[in-house]
Design an enzyme around this catalytic site. Structure first.
Site, mmCIF file in Angstrom:
data_model
loop_
_atom_site.group_PDB
_atom_site.id
_atom_site.type_symbol
_atom_site.label_atom_id
_atom_site.label_comp_id
_atom_site.label_asym_id
_atom_site.label_seq_id
_atom_site.Cartn_x
_atom_site.Cartn_y
_atom_site.Cartn_z
ATOM 1 C CG ASP A 1 2.803 -5.570 -8.353
ATOM 2 O OD1 ASP A 1 2.094 -4.678 -8.851
ATOM 3 O OD2 ASP A 1 3.861 -5.339 -7.745
ATOM 4 C CB SER B 1 0.851 -3.171 -6.109
ATOM 5 O OG SER B 1 2.141 -2.796 -5.693
ATOM 6 C CG HIS B 2 1.846 -1.356 -1.936
ATOM 7 N ND1 HIS B 2 2.371 -2.200 -2.906
ATOM 8 C CD2 HIS B 2 1.636 -2.129 -0.846
ATOM 9 C CE1 HIS B 2 2.497 -3.412 -2.401
ATOM 10 N NE2 HIS B 2 2.057 -3.404 -1.156
#
Ligand code: NDP
Ligand code: PYC
Length: 342
Positions: free
Chosen positions: A193, A52-53
């Protein structure tokens, strides 16, 4: 010979990914040192399986830069304000170069006084938080960091969102092994997410969020389309999220998650807030045994049945990536290469 399907997985080394991301940032108006910091951070997240990053965030970085919301050329101004206190005005730029600019001063103060605080304001943080703390533990220090984000979390008992997803990250040296690290949003799920769940078309667990009418929902798109996230653990996560707002914004001079208005910057995605780091030299505490005591605790935890510590998944992914590279969908790599070329 037939061509590979566009989305068949491709493998790159960590260094190749850093180089590719750095070229993307440079092509999109980011200064060299900033591009280096963001590329390293983003590649580290991808390598460690923090999807997610990782490269997932690149479109958001680029749309934000294009919108004029963030200053990719900002030069952080470091202020040495007290024996144990450093402030940085990030100049409307990213938090990572601000941390990099203050890092040596902060470490020197922590070793000298036993504890030092870094207060970053006027900064944008769009990344995982553990890459900000783990390097301190790697040189024997204990580090804690908090950063606030953008209004999308309903405080316990409230009817409207106010807090950000507000993560807390902690890192401590552990004898004979990798640092103990945890990094967690104070929302039931990180916003990134929720976006991934929506993209992949699967539900989120009960208790993650509410729809635009405030009704509990399992649909990530309903959370994104006017709904909101909930804190993890009810009133406990809500209190921690409040603490993160206070430490990251009130203490640093940054914005609360609800205080900035990016509506005039279509495409803006990076929260314009603040970040706090607390760095402790454990040698000033009970002597030189902190890392051994940390190991004792970890061993005892394993002794009572813990098979998965926070950080284990990341370290496992990292080790795997260092042996066999970072695997990305071919179409994603092609897109990244196009972005690097302009
Ligand atoms: P997770 O819930 O995935 O993980 C939180 C922590 O718990 C991690 O340290 C993780 O270790 C550990 N963990 C996960 N599952 C287990 C388990 N079964 N047993 C033991 N430990 C476990 O993270 P979040 O969704 O809360 O956050 C994701 C990322 O989003 C973070 O990196 C955070 O910094 C980032 N974020 C950034 C924001 C910003 O404003 N910049 C805002 C909000 C979030 P491991 O790493 O090994 O999985
Ligand atoms: O995943 O919640 C999140 C997030 C907010 C800002 C950067 N990441």
């Amino acid at each position: 010979m037939s061509a590979l399907p566009l989305d068949s997985p491709e493998t790159v080394t960590f260094a190749e990914l850093v180089d590719l991301l750095q070229r993307i940032f440079l092509r999109h108006g980011v200064a060299e040192e900033v591009a280096a910091a963001l590329a390293h951070n983003c590649a580290t997240a991808e390598q460690d399986g923090a999807h997610s990053h990782g490269v997932f965030r690149i479109p958001g970085y680029l749309s934000t830069l294009a919108s004029g919301w963030v200053n990719g050329q900002a030069v952080p101004q470091v202020e040495d304000v007290a024996a144990g206190f450093v402030r940085v005005d990030a100049g409307g730029g990213f938090a990572q170069p601000a941390l990099a600019a203050a890092r040596e001063l902060l470490i020197g103060k922590a070793r000298e006084t036993g504890i030092a605080i870094l207060a970053i304001r006027n900064s944008h943080h769009f990344a995982a938080l553990w890459p900000d703390v783990e390097p301190f533990a790697s040189v024997g220090l204990v580090a804690l960091s908090v950063v606030n984000s953008m209004t999308c979390v309903v405080p316990q008992g409230a009817s409207k969102p106010l807090f950000g997803t507000n993560p807390i990250a902690f890192a401590a040296p552990c004898a004979g092994t990798d640092p103990v690290v945890f990094d967690m949003a104070t929302s039931a799920m990180a916003h990134g997410d929720v976006q991934i769940a929506a993209r992949e078309g699967h539900n989120v667990p009960a208790g993650t969020g509410v729809d635009r009418d405030g009704q509990p929902t399992l649909d990530p798109q309903a959370i994104l389309d006017g709904g909101a996230l909930l804190p993890f653990g009810g009133h406990k996560g809500s209190a921690l999220s409040m603490m993160v707002e206070l430490l990251s914004a009130a203490l640093t001079g940054g914005h609360f998650s609800f205080e900035f208005d990016w509506s005039q910057h279509p495409g803006a995605r990076t929260p314009w807030t603040g970040q706090l780091l607390i760095v402790i030299d454990p040698d000033k505490g009970a002597g030189h045994s902190f890392a051994e005591r940390c190991r004792e605790l970890v061993d005892e935890m394993k002794g009572v049945g813990v098979t998965r510590l926070s950080g284990d998944r990341r370290y496992r992914n990292r080790a795997q990536a260092q042996v066999s590279g970072i695997v990305l969908p071919g179409a994603e790599l092609t897109r990244l290469r196009e972005l690097a070329q302009g």
